[in-house]
Every structure is written in structure tokens, then in C-alpha cells.
Design a protein around this motif. Sequence first.
Motif, PDB file in Angstrom:
ATOM      1  N   PHE A 353       9.869-105.898  14.160  1.00 37.13           N
ATOM      2  CA  PHE A 353      10.924-105.093  14.776  1.00 37.13           C
ATOM      3  C   PHE A 353      11.906-104.601  13.708  1.00 37.13           C
ATOM      4  O   PHE A 353      12.445-103.510  13.810  1.00 37.13           O
ATOM      5  N   GLU A 354      12.133-105.428  12.678  1.00 35.43           N
ATOM      6  CA  GLU A 354      13.039-105.016  11.596  1.00 35.43           C
ATOM      7  C   GLU A 354      12.559-103.714  10.952  1.00 35.43           C
ATOM      8  O   GLU A 354      13.376-102.866  10.565  1.00 35.43           O
ATOM      9  N   ASP A 355      11.223-103.565  10.814  1.00 31.40           N
ATOM     10  CA  ASP A 355      10.676-102.335  10.227  1.00 31.40           C
ATOM     11  C   ASP A 355      11.102-101.107  11.037  1.00 31.40           C
ATOM     12  O   ASP A 355      11.215-100.005  10.514  1.00 31.40           O
ATOM     13  N   LEU A 356      11.332-101.307  12.325  1.00 32.65           N
ATOM     14  CA  LEU A 356      11.645-100.179  13.209  1.00 32.65           C
ATOM     15  C   LEU A 356      13.033 -99.598  12.947  1.00 32.65           C
ATOM     16  O   LEU A 356      13.309 -98.468  13.338  1.00 32.65           O
ATOM     17  N   VAL A 357      13.908-100.375  12.326  1.00 32.29           N
ATOM     18  CA  VAL A 357      15.267 -99.883  12.083  1.00 32.29           C
ATOM     19  C   VAL A 357      15.558 -99.740  10.585  1.00 32.29           C
ATOM     20  O   VAL A 357      16.685 -99.476  10.184  1.00 32.29           O
ATOM     21  N   ARG A 358      14.500 -99.884   9.775  1.00 31.61           N
ATOM     22  CA  ARG A 358      14.628 -99.861   8.320  1.00 31.61           C
ATOM     23  C   ARG A 358      15.332 -98.608   7.804  1.00 31.61           C
ATOM     24  O   ARG A 358      16.122 -98.661   6.880  1.00 31.61           O
ATOM     25  N   ALA A 359      14.995 -97.463   8.395  1.00 36.65           N
ATOM     26  CA  ALA A 359      15.561 -96.212   7.890  1.00 36.65           C
ATOM     27  C   ALA A 359      16.814 -95.779   8.672  1.00 36.65           C
ATOM     28  O   ALA A 359      17.421 -94.754   8.352  1.00 36.65           O
ATOM     29  N   ASP A 360      17.167 -96.527   9.676  1.00 45.10           N
ATOM     30  CA  ASP A 360      18.343 -96.151  10.470  1.00 45.10           C
ATOM     31  C   ASP A 360      19.617 -96.376   9.652  1.00 45.10           C
ATOM     32  O   ASP A 360      19.745 -97.369   8.960  1.00 45.10           O
TER      33      ASP A 360
END
Length: 363
Positions: A353-360
Amino acid sequence: MIYASKAFLCTAMAKLVHDEGLLLDVATGGELFVALHAGVPADHCVLHGNNKSVDELRMAMTAGVRHIVVDSFDELARIESLVDEGLTAPRVQLRITPGVYVHTHEYISTGQDDSKFGFNLGNGDARRAAGIAGASKKMRFVGIHCHIGSNVFAVENFTHAARLMVDLANELGVEEVTFGGGLGVAYVGDERAPSITDWSRHLLDAASGLQKPTKVFVEPGRSIVASAAVTVYRVGTIKEIPGVRTYVSVDGGMSDNPRPVLYGSGYEAFVPTRTNSARTKPVRVVGKHCESGDILISETEVPADLVVGDLLVTPVTGAYGHSMGSNYNKVTRPPVVFVRSGGARLVVRRETFEDLVRADVAE
Ligand SMILES: *Cc1c(COP(=O)(O)O)cnc(C)c1O
């Protein structure tokens, strides 16, 4: 031989391809980055793309790719201005659109006159581009290239294009010809595809018409990786709608394999713990995304005793599955595991799930 990396690319794949002695076809700065990151020397990479940005061309020319397959007049000018900036004149092949219509899905047919790719042979653009590239001191015009489409089964389509390319190569006197990729693979039980060996034999036959010693390249992607992989899902729900059909929902879908949605592609399915079970129960296999179009297999048969919790495998998913995948619905991408002689090696880890907000960018 050149491997068309867009079919499936990760660091381990780039290494494997290079270790096997193939060159890599990269079509974007991102694909080039992964190849270089994997330690593939730049001169084992070939740059493609119908809309290469100045930055992508600069990156490829600075790194020193083996050659650039030039796709447009704009790109010829872009290369010249980069050489004016001080970069070394690159070796170039010209992508030719030979006006060959192939039997495949419209979205992956690329050799016809009405195409965003390449220089049109019939209307004179190809010869005009050859004139410009040949006269330019800011590039070395070494060859011509064509790629007529993907998942093509008819060998005649390839030999037709190859003969046109051979004639043009003889006329222009180039030293390299690339016949492209595009060889189809069998996805479902009743399909039959030519082998890479058959395909090469026909292309070599066509190449025998070349009048001077010429380097001949092919750049298959799908036919190298498609049947090398299977996708393993877990069955989450089974919904029987009497008089309509049975829906089997798995823990993936259009995010890991968009091909059925894009092209209406078919697949088979089997239960890996009971590979020999008769497949007698007609079902539709669907994913977990929030749309009805999220279909993996529109109609197939599975063992009648399939239950929730079983694994379900779709074979022939090595090409254009992982590489076209997305995080739609914020579904994390599955891991990729290489297997060989009974051993397994994780080469792409499961996303978190952390990967999902990496670029946010958090406010
Ligand atoms: C996609 C592509 C290939 C590989 O096509 P496959 O059908 O996967 O073999 C080769 N060359 C070019 C230029 C491509 O765009």
C-alpha cells in the motif's frame, strides 16, 4: 536478435535477455533507464518510438545506443539539432510503413498506410526521409526497419513486408535491415502459431534477395515471453445466476491483464492443484475492479468442483500483462517470480500500500 522489451521488462529480465546475447529494443526513456539500470551496455540497446522527446533522444545519444529507429521528419530535425549541441552523430535506421495489412486486432496492426508509425513507402515519404538521412552529416544512415503489427499468425504477411524491405534496401544500398517482431502466439486451445524457427526460416528466405552483405535483425517480444509465464489467482467468490451464467471472481483482473478488455483476447484457465481434472463447468472469470468490463475470460470451462479459495491459473500471460498493468482501484501489482529447474526466484516484489502513495505530494 533484439528483444522488444515492452512485452515484459524488469531489471532481472533485461539482465537475462542480455546474458542470452540479445539486444534490447526500448521505446521510451523509461525502458532505456531500466535496461541501463540492469547493466545492459547502451550499445546493446536500440531506441524506438513514434514520438521520442528531445530528452529521450538526448538520453539515448548521450548513453550511446546502438542505433535509433527514426520515425518522423520531426525526429530527423531533432537529432540534427542535438548533434549541433555537441552530441555524437548517431547511427540511424528509418522505420518504413510498407503498406501491408495484417490479420490481427486493429489496435496492434502497424504496417498499414493509415498509421501513426514510420515513413510511408507508397507516398514517397520513405525515400524522401532516406534522402535527408543519407545526406545529413549529423547522423549515419545505416538501415531500414519495419514492424507490421503484433500477434500476427500469417507467415505470408511477414514475407510480403520482408520482400518490400529487401527491394528498398537494395535500392538504397543500406547495410542493415530490421524485419520487426509481431509473431503471434497461441493463447487458447484451438489456436496454432508458427514457431520462431519457422518464422525465421521464411524471413531468411526473403532476405536471400539482398544484394550486398547486410545485417538482418528481428525484434520479437510476445513470442519470446508470452508462453513463458502463467498468472496465478485465488478464487474469491463464485456467483451462479440460474439461466444466465456463473461468475468466478479472482483477486486481480484488468489491472494485471488488460488484454481481454483492450483486444477481446481469450485465455484458458486451470486449477494448478488438479491439472488433470476435466474442465466441464462453463464460467466467466472476472476480476475485482469496479466495472462490468473487468473480464479476464469471457467464456471458459473450469473443473466442476471449483470452490472459493482454489487457485486458478491463466497460462500464456508473459507478454503485455505485467507491462500493461496498472494500479486501477489502487489494486497493488502482483509479484513476478522466475522459475527454473525446480527453483524459484523473486524478481519483482509484490507492491505494498505504501507504494500506492510513493509519488503523492502530501499537503
Ligand atoms: C511491439 C514492437 C515489437 C514487438 O512486437 P511483438 O508482437 O511483441 O513481437 C517489435 N518492434 C516494434 C517496433 C514494436 O513496437
